[in-house]
Design an enzyme around this catalytic site. Structure first.
Site, short mmCIF file in Angstrom:
data_model
loop_
_atom_site.label_atom_id
_atom_site.label_comp_id
_atom_site.label_asym_id
_atom_site.label_seq_id
_atom_site.Cartn_x
_atom_site.Cartn_y
_atom_site.Cartn_z
N SER A 171 51.57 -21.22 -20.70
CA SER A 171 52.33 -22.19 -21.49
C SER A 171 53.28 -21.51 -22.47
O SER A 171 54.16 -22.16 -23.03
CB SER A 171 51.38 -23.10 -22.26
OG SER A 171 50.57 -22.35 -23.15
N SER A 212 41.46 -21.90 -25.05
CA SER A 212 40.49 -22.73 -25.78
C SER A 212 40.59 -24.20 -25.35
O SER A 212 41.05 -25.04 -26.12
CB SER A 212 40.69 -22.59 -27.29
OG SER A 212 42.03 -22.62 -27.67
N GLY A 253 0.82 -1.20 0.00
CA GLY A 253 0.00 0.00 0.00
C GLY A 253 0.85 1.25 0.00
O GLY A 253 2.08 1.18 -0.03
N GLY A 256 -0.97 3.06 7.15
CA GLY A 256 -1.08 2.45 8.47
C GLY A 256 -0.60 1.01 8.56
O GLY A 256 -1.05 0.25 9.43
N ASP A 313 1.77 6.01 4.77
CA ASP A 313 0.82 6.53 5.75
C ASP A 313 -0.54 5.84 5.70
O ASP A 313 -1.51 6.34 6.27
CB ASP A 313 0.61 8.05 5.58
CG ASP A 313 1.83 8.85 5.97
OD1 ASP A 313 2.60 8.36 6.82
OD2 ASP A 313 2.03 9.95 5.43
#
Length: 623
Positions: A460, A530, A14, A19, A17
């Site tokens: 490598s 890869s 909601g 409530g 204010d």
């Protein structure tokens, strides 16, 4: 009280204010669920109780008189247990309402009897419907401030019903209350003789929740953690929280996305009396076979008639946007779905919901803070997605800004489209051959194009060799260009991570690049780890299909030497557990089965290796 007790989760919704905090305080107070010290802390010297302060725990909330963060409160009755989520009504904190409502069974939609349905009331109701909350109770609060006017209540109830009809949500009941006084919250009010329905708590008590989907064919167990054995007699266990379905020892399961099958040999739910695990329990599973299972994988039913998630790369979703910066087509974000995180690109903004009218704005330019809209996301790797309506856990996600790590959006999947092969035919995009014939181009420039692909473990020596080969070719008067893996990821592949799917996509993109370079008469040099044969085959096939030479060089430097060099400290981080998925340590490397050349950079002069590479190019007729 000794039998199983059902848990009901409630989220307030909601406008500011209306409530919400006061109503939660009233429920806690009138069900005697408040510890004495909490009650004393919010009771003034005159004996007045500040009910809203019971859930507004942050100092800023008490100072401003508004709810900022979600506050969870627990209470119980003789019938069941309750968890109440007090969510903010202020527009600025809509994202917190989304969080609080994400696990709720019931949305408690508050409306001020004096003002009726407001903009934020509509937005919160839309979020509740988006999250699939079937039970919504509309509470017309502050009815005492209208003098308990039945006509006003009927008018506001009609507004709420119209809202529910517009959103297609189930409007269960409307209750007139005064949260401050306690009218019709826990106890019936004598001031509303015209109201014959139940009190708010009475409706909660009578609500019959539908049990979660326990169909074993719809098993969803996202793997969150792999528990390594501590003794030789133990086996790996895969832990996570069941999102749907049931699981027991002896069940056949399939691991997605790999598709491998195994049988459950042990199941731990921390309850020795339980033989069958049901959602949403957290479990540890042991499988009969030593198969590759990791975080982000999902265990699903292995039955032939199983209802399986889609291995999707394109998602139609509904998103609530949380960030100040607007969301636009082309934006790239991290998408966290279950235990898997992938990169996603906004392909298209389809619509935006106007919070004032709930009308759809087609093809908006952007989504602003707190906007709710439909869009299409393209992911960098596979997402194991379900429509949210069918499996909420498998159809919900959050969006994360990769630069700030802020959660900038949350949403639900409405449709998921399966991953398509990279070699699919695009009927809407046609390949346009060059206006210059390749032989004419190559004869004129005096050079033949080709792709030189270097693969090997990290450290490598691939890049070192590739740089030396490029220099030797250029200095001999030939056009050559090095596509280094790191450089590619700075631009063309900067939206990709290092998951198997992302790595495959990166290699596919580089394969297309080398094909274009080679067609132009350039010797394209690709230096990439890869690691998988299937991924390298993609690049080879792309070049072969265009009639271009593809020369594969395996830089076969031993792992021990690569680890000794370790210029980026990758191996050290992997050994320390700080880095996962490093090729050669906890991710596989498949050496080429028939490379054109195999070299080892250990203790040799790079110039000698360059000579060997150039000799292969000469043998192939490239030089």
């Amino acid at each position: 009280m000794s039998g199983p007790r059902q848990l009901l989760r409630i989220a307030t919704a909601g406008s500011v204010d209306d409530g919400k905090s006061t109503l939660i305080g009233r429920l806690l107070h009138d069900t005697d669920s408040l510890p004495l010290d909490h009650l004393e802390a919010v009771t003034s010297e005159t004996g007045d109780v500040d009910l809203a302060a019971l859930s507004d725990g942050l100092r800023a909330e008490r100072e401003q008189g508004i709810t900022i963060d979600v506050a969870y409160r627990f209470f119980s009755t003789d019938t069941r247990n309750y968890i109440l989520a007090d969510t903010p009504g202020h527009e600025r904190y809509t994202r917190n309402m989304f969080t609080g409502a994400s696990t709720a069974h019931v949305a408690l939609l508050l409306v001020d009897a004096r003002t009726g349905v407001l903009r934020q009331t509509r937005r919160h109701a839309r979020i509740a419907s988006l999250l699939g909350i079937e039970h919504i109770v509309a509470v017309v609060n502050k009815i005492d401030l209208t003098g308990f006017d039945e006509a006003r209540f009927t008018e506001v109830a009609a507004e709420v019903q119209l809202l529910a009809d517009r959103l297609g949500i189930r409007h269960s009941i409307t209750v007139p209350v005064s949260a401050l006084r306690g009218d019709n919250v826990v106890h019936r009010s004598a001031d509303t003789p015209w109201y014959s329905g139940p009190t708010l708590l009475g409706w909660f008590e009578s609500l019959d929740l539908v049990a979660p989907n326990a169909d074993p064919r719809r098993l969803r167990l996202p793997v969150q953690w792999v528990s390594r054995p501590s003794t030789p007699t133990e086996r790996r266990r895969y832990t996570g929280r069941l999102g749907a379905g049931t699981l027991s020892v002896g069940d056949t399961v399939t691991v997605l996305p790999a598709g491998t099958r195994s049988v459950v040999t042990a199941l731990d739910t921390l309850d020795d009396a339980r033989s069958v695990a049901v959602a949403p329990l957290s479990v540890a599973v042991e499988l009969a076979d030593d198969i590759d299972v990791g975080r982000g994988d999902v265990l699903v039913s292995g039955a032939d008639d199983a209802d399986l998630p889609v291995l999707a790369r394109e998602l139609d979703v509904t998103v609530c946007w949380f960030a100040d910066a607007p969301l636009r087509p082309g934006d790239r974000l991290a998408l966290k779905h279950g235990t898997r995180t992938v990169r996603a690109t906004v392909s298209d903004l389809l619509s935006r919901i106007d919070p004032e009218t709930l009308a759809e704005e087609r093809s908006p330019l952007a989504l602003a803070l707190n906007d709710i809209g439909d869009l299409t996301l393209h992911t960098s790797s596979v997402v194991l997605a379900d429509p949210y309506a069918a499996v909420p856990d498998g159809g919900s996600f959050v969006l994360i800004d990769e630069h700030t790590n802020d959660t900038v959006g949350a949403g639900t999947v409405t449709a998921a489209r399966p991953a398509k092969p990279s070699g699919r035919v695009r009927n809407d995009v046609k390949w346009h051959p060059s206006a210059l014939e390749r032989t004419h181009r190559w004869t004129t420039i005096g050079q033949r194009g080709a792709t030189l692909w270097l693969t090997g473990l990290p450290a490598s020596g691939k890049s070192t060799l590739a740089v030396a080969v490029e220099r030797a070719l250029v200095e001999s008067g030939r056009a050559a260009y090095l596509l280094d893996g790191d450089n590619v990821r700075h631009g063309i592949s900067d939206d990709l991570g290092f998951s198997p799917g992302d790595r495959a996509e990166n290699i596919r993109r580089v394969g297309h690049l080398t094909r274009l370079f080679a067609d132009a008469g350039v010797i394209a040099i690709a230096s990439l780890v890869s690691p998988l044969q299937s991924d390298r085959e993609i690049a080879r096939t792309l070049n072969a299909a265009a009639g271009l030479d593809f020369v594969e060089v395996h830089v076969a430097t031993p792992l021990a030497e690569c680890e000794r060099r370790d210029p980026k400290k990758l191996y050290a981080r992997a050994r320390a557990g700080e880095l996962t998925g490093l090729t050669g340590i906890d991710a596989p490397y498949e050496p080429p089965t028939s490379p054109d050349l195999v070299v080892d950079t250990t203790g040799v002069e790079i110039d000698d290796l360059v000579t060997r590479v150039l000799a292969v190019l000469a043998d192939r007729g490239v030089l």
